[in-house]
Scaffold this active site. Structure first.
Site, PDB file in Angstrom:
ATOM      1  N   GLY A 145       0.363  -1.161  -0.096  1.00 28.51           N
ATOM      2  CA  GLY A 145       0.119   0.013   0.350  1.00 28.51           C
ATOM      3  C   GLY A 145       0.909   1.269   0.016  1.00 28.51           C
ATOM      4  O   GLY A 145       1.583   0.889  -0.988  1.00 28.51           O
ATOM      5  N   ASN A 146       0.586   2.490   0.313  1.00 27.25           N
ATOM      6  CA  ASN A 146       0.617   3.500   0.832  1.00 27.25           C
ATOM      7  C   ASN A 146       2.485   3.684   1.023  1.00 27.25           C
ATOM      8  O   ASN A 146       3.620   4.362   0.857  1.00 27.25           O
ATOM      9  CB  ASN A 146      -0.185   4.342   1.557  1.00 27.25           C
ATOM     10  CG  ASN A 146      -0.808   5.468   0.680  1.00 27.25           C
ATOM     11  OD1 ASN A 146      -1.360   5.510  -0.010  1.00 27.25           O
ATOM     12  ND2 ASN A 146      -2.129   5.806   1.374  1.00 27.25           N
ATOM     13  N   ILE A 147       2.798   2.883   2.583  1.00 34.41           N
ATOM     14  CA  ILE A 147       3.885   3.177   3.298  1.00 34.41           C
ATOM     15  C   ILE A 147       4.723   1.663   2.430  1.00 34.41           C
ATOM     16  O   ILE A 147       5.908   1.995   1.339  1.00 34.41           O
ATOM     17  CB  ILE A 147       4.018   2.101   4.867  1.00 34.41           C
ATOM     18  CG1 ILE A 147       2.933   3.302   5.372  1.00 34.41           C
ATOM     19  CG2 ILE A 147       5.352   2.755   4.939  1.00 34.41           C
ATOM     20  CD1 ILE A 147       3.333   3.391   6.785  1.00 34.41           C
TER      21      ILE A 147
ATOM     22  N   ASP B 297       1.964  -8.946  -1.112  1.00 30.77           N
ATOM     23  CA  ASP B 297       0.154  -8.307  -0.765  1.00 30.77           C
ATOM     24  C   ASP B 297      -0.553  -9.734  -1.003  1.00 30.77           C
ATOM     25  O   ASP B 297      -0.447 -10.672  -1.826  1.00 30.77           O
ATOM     26  CB  ASP B 297      -0.172  -6.755  -1.538  1.00 30.77           C
ATOM     27  CG  ASP B 297      -1.160  -6.223  -0.915  1.00 30.77           C
ATOM     28  OD1 ASP B 297      -2.440  -6.263  -0.147  1.00 30.77           O
ATOM     29  OD2 ASP B 297      -0.389  -4.697  -0.160  1.00 30.77           O
TER      30      ASP B 297
ATOM     31  N   ARG C 168      -5.410   4.344   9.556  1.00 32.08           N
ATOM     32  CA  ARG C 168      -6.481   4.946  10.910  1.00 32.08           C
ATOM     33  C   ARG C 168      -6.613   5.963   9.549  1.00 32.08           C
ATOM     34  O   ARG C 168      -6.487   6.181   8.880  1.00 32.08           O
ATOM     35  CB  ARG C 168      -6.178   5.954  12.147  1.00 32.08           C
ATOM     36  CG  ARG C 168      -5.417   5.362  13.130  1.00 32.08           C
ATOM     37  CD  ARG C 168      -5.206   6.130  14.071  1.00 32.08           C
ATOM     38  NE  ARG C 168      -3.898   6.602  13.878  1.00 32.08           N
ATOM     39  CZ  ARG C 168      -3.810   8.098  14.854  1.00 32.08           C
ATOM     40  NH1 ARG C 168      -4.455   8.119  15.253  1.00 32.08           N
ATOM     41  NH2 ARG C 168      -2.751   8.250  14.722  1.00 32.08           N
TER      42      ARG C 168
ATOM     43  N   HIS D  31       3.639   3.426  21.071  1.00 28.53           N
ATOM     44  CA  HIS D  31       3.656   4.317  19.784  1.00 28.53           C
ATOM     45  C   HIS D  31       1.894   4.869  20.148  1.00 28.53           C
ATOM     46  O   HIS D  31       1.537   4.673  19.248  1.00 28.53           O
ATOM     47  CB  HIS D  31       3.794   3.631  18.675  1.00 28.53           C
ATOM     48  CG  HIS D  31       3.770   4.631  17.159  1.00 28.53           C
ATOM     49  ND1 HIS D  31       3.533   5.838  17.004  1.00 28.53           N
ATOM     50  CD2 HIS D  31       2.446   4.509  16.377  1.00 28.53           C
ATOM     51  CE1 HIS D  31       3.918   6.187  15.881  1.00 28.53           C
ATOM     52  NE2 HIS D  31       2.955   5.444  15.467  1.00 28.53           N
TER      53      HIS D  31
HETATM   54  P1  A3D Z   1      -2.167   0.707   3.081  1.00 28.05           P
HETATM   55  O1  A3D Z   1      -1.691   1.977   2.083  1.00 28.05           O
HETATM   56  O2  A3D Z   1      -3.997   0.389   3.650  1.00 28.05           O
HETATM   57  O3  A3D Z   1      -1.449  -0.476   3.225  1.00 28.05           O
HETATM   58  C1  A3D Z   1      -1.659  -1.591   3.532  1.00 28.05           C
HETATM   59  C2  A3D Z   1      -1.476  -3.080   2.561  1.00 28.05           C
HETATM   60  O4  A3D Z   1      -1.581  -3.953   3.451  1.00 28.05           O
HETATM   61  C3  A3D Z   1      -2.897  -2.709   1.701  1.00 28.05           C
HETATM   62  O5  A3D Z   1      -2.464  -2.541   0.052  1.00 28.05           O
HETATM   63  C4  A3D Z   1      -3.352  -4.396   1.851  1.00 28.05           C
HETATM   64  O6  A3D Z   1      -4.038  -4.942   0.855  1.00 28.05           O
HETATM   65  C5  A3D Z   1      -2.474  -5.072   2.572  1.00 28.05           C
HETATM   66  N1  A3D Z   1      -2.665  -6.309   3.471  1.00 28.05           N
HETATM   67  C6  A3D Z   1      -3.915  -6.062   4.460  1.00 28.05           C
HETATM   68  N2  A3D Z   1      -3.707  -7.340   4.685  1.00 28.05           N
HETATM   69  C7  A3D Z   1      -1.992  -8.111   4.544  1.00 28.05           C
HETATM   70  C8  A3D Z   1      -1.459  -9.483   3.895  1.00 28.05           C
HETATM   71  N3  A3D Z   1      -2.401 -10.998   5.116  1.00 28.05           N
HETATM   72  N4  A3D Z   1      -0.577  -9.669   3.844  1.00 28.05           N
HETATM   73  C9  A3D Z   1      -0.037  -8.907   3.232  1.00 28.05           C
HETATM   74  N5  A3D Z   1      -0.680  -7.276   3.112  1.00 28.05           N
HETATM   75  C10 A3D Z   1      -2.011  -7.580   3.519  1.00 28.05           C
HETATM   76  O7  A3D Z   1      -1.643   1.225   4.054  1.00 28.05           O
HETATM   77  P2  A3D Z   1      -0.744   1.916   5.079  1.00 28.05           P
HETATM   78  O8  A3D Z   1       0.652   1.587   3.848  1.00 28.05           O
HETATM   79  O9  A3D Z   1      -0.607   3.390   5.057  1.00 28.05           O
HETATM   80  O10 A3D Z   1      -0.749   1.522   6.062  1.00 28.05           O
HETATM   81  C11 A3D Z   1       0.063   0.322   6.894  1.00 28.05           C
HETATM   82  C12 A3D Z   1      -0.256   0.088   8.362  1.00 28.05           C
HETATM   83  O11 A3D Z   1       1.045   0.539   8.624  1.00 28.05           O
HETATM   84  C13 A3D Z   1      -1.219   0.700   8.742  1.00 28.05           C
HETATM   85  O12 A3D Z   1      -1.818  -0.056  10.252  1.00 28.05           O
HETATM   86  C14 A3D Z   1      -0.811   2.180   9.595  1.00 28.05           C
HETATM   87  O13 A3D Z   1      -1.944   2.312  10.692  1.00 28.05           O
HETATM   88  C15 A3D Z   1       0.826   1.702  10.061  1.00 28.05           C
HETATM   89  N6  A3D Z   1       1.199   2.441   9.668  1.00 28.05           N
HETATM   90  C16 A3D Z   1       2.140   2.588  11.807  1.00 28.05           C
HETATM   91  C17 A3D Z   1       3.316   3.800  11.702  1.00 28.05           C
HETATM   92  C18 A3D Z   1       4.451   3.562  12.870  1.00 28.05           C
HETATM   93  O14 A3D Z   1       4.526   4.794  13.430  1.00 28.05           O
HETATM   94  C19 A3D Z   1       3.997   2.871  13.694  1.00 28.05           C
HETATM   95  C20 A3D Z   1       3.225   5.025  10.500  1.00 28.05           C
HETATM   96  C21 A3D Z   1       1.790   4.772  10.128  1.00 28.05           C
HETATM   97  C22 A3D Z   1       1.444   3.785   9.396  1.00 28.05           C
END
Ligand code: A3D
Length: 315
Positions: free
Chosen positions: A13-15, A35, A86, A179
């Site tokens: 995803g984004n990160i 993914d 979130r 966190h």
């Molecule tokens: P997003 O862009 O939604 O990407 C998450 C990806 O995970 C999506 O592409 C999903 O399809 C994929 N996914 C779901 N289930 C699975 C699985 N079983 N196996 C593999 N991939 C899967 O989210 P994001 O990239 O913006 O954020 C990801 C996570 O990081 C979230 O839980 C956020 O809350 C967290 N986050 C943490 C911080 C910290 O500082 C700790 C900061 C920002 C975000």
């Protein structure tokens, strides 16, 4: 066969996308962007876009999109962002019901296919998710860390630099604890190139900066409708790089505590040295009584959500 290092990014995803872009530009190794099957083509498309970018920017890295754990086999580093982020109004702890089963399924993949990797968890609620990842994989504590402290410290440093009107490069700060909104910005370890921040910034301003740091993630969620991804990715890459290049960097990281700072069987942010053997040392720095009390409050919150995770049976 490539002798390059291999980096598996779980969650495209984004990160995940930004992680891949950064790891590629730094030529840290070949990259697998993993993914779920429903997003396999999305992961493949992102990987192809980033590989084509190598021709413009000029970096050597093979980038593959996949939903097959076999493609992650033998990874040196695994960075986990699988799960949902979130939305405005949500706390990180609100994500546990959705993200816990996801982390458990990822842990099974890591255990089977990447048992020798250095694993960095980013998924929220961070401290509880990294706890579960370690518990479910059985990996040693040297090789499982959570990324939060580097990001929270970066936010603190930015606000301090802007207030003092100095270069961001000269600000050194550390945020410890869980966190969450009661994370612990450690003022006693905060300097502007060695000069105590308290000498340059008035106490009321510092208090406002600490408050903004604690809700720094939420501020972005409110603005964007989803969580931050550029700085979180950079922070995790700093940790991966410290391991891959044996840099022995001192980075605040969520690690498994076994008595350090008086806490046991808990993941929480403390200063550690990350090098080629993973977490090579946990540093127990001196904290003021005030900072110790804030850490205790933060630990209590982390313990609460960790207990929820421990009490949740596998589906
Ligand atoms: P997003 O862009 O939604 O990407 C998450 C990806 O995970 C999506 O592409 C999903 O399809 C994929 N996914 C779901 N289930 C699975 C699985 N079983 N196996 C593999 N991939 C899967 O989210 P994001 O990239 O913006 O954020 C990801 C996570 O990081 C979230 O839980 C956020 O809350 C967290 N986050 C943490 C911080 C910290 O500082 C700790 C900061 C920002 C975000």
């Amino acid at each position: 066969m490539s002798t390059r290092k291999k980096i598996a990014l779980i969650g495209a995803g984004n990160i995940g996308g930004e992680l891949a872009a950064l790891c590629a530009r730094k030529e840290l190794g070949d990259i697998v962007l993993f993914d779920i099957p429903a997003k396999a083509d999305f992961a493949k498309g992102k990987a192809l876009d980033l590989e084509q970018n190598s021709s413009v920017i000029g970096y050597d890295a093979k980038i593959t999109g996949s939903s097959d754990w076999k493609d992650c086999a033998g990874a040196d580093v695994v960075i986990i962002t699988a799960g949902i982020p979130r939305k405005p109004g949500q706390s990180r702890d609100d994500l546990v019901a959705t993200n816990l089963p996801i982390i458990r399924s990822v842990a099974a993949g890591v255990k089977e296919h990447c048992p020798d990797a250095f694993v960095i968890v980013i998924s929220n609620p961070l401290d509880a998710m990294v706890y579960e990842l370690k518990r479910a994989t059985g990996l040693p504590r040297e090789r499982v860390v959570g990324m939060a402290g580097v990001l929270d410290s970066a936010r603190f440093q930015l606000f301090l630099a802007r207030e003092a009107n100095v270069s961001i490069k000269d600000v050194r700060a550390m945020v410890l604890g869980g966190h969450g909104d009661d994370m612990v910005p450690v003022l006693s370890a905060t300097t502007i190139n060695g000069v105590a921040a308290t000498e340059l910034i008035a106490r009321e301003k510092l208090d406002a900066i600490i408050a903004r740091t604690r809700t720094g993630g939420g501020e972005i969620v409110k603005l964007m409708g989803t969580s931050a991804y550029y700085a979180p990715a950079s922070a995790a890459v700093a940790m991966a790089e410290a391991f891959l290049l044996d840099q022995k960097r001192l980075l605040p990281s969520a690690v498994y505590l076994d008595g350090e700072y008086g806490y046991k069987d808990l993941f929480m942010g403390v200063p550690v040295i990350i090098g080629g053997r993973g977490v090579e040392k946990i540093l127990e720095i001196k904290l003021t009584d005030d900072e110790k009390a804030m850490l205790a409050k933060s630990a209590k919150s982390v313990q609460g959500i960790t207990d929820v995770v421990k009490a949740t049976p596998a589906a």
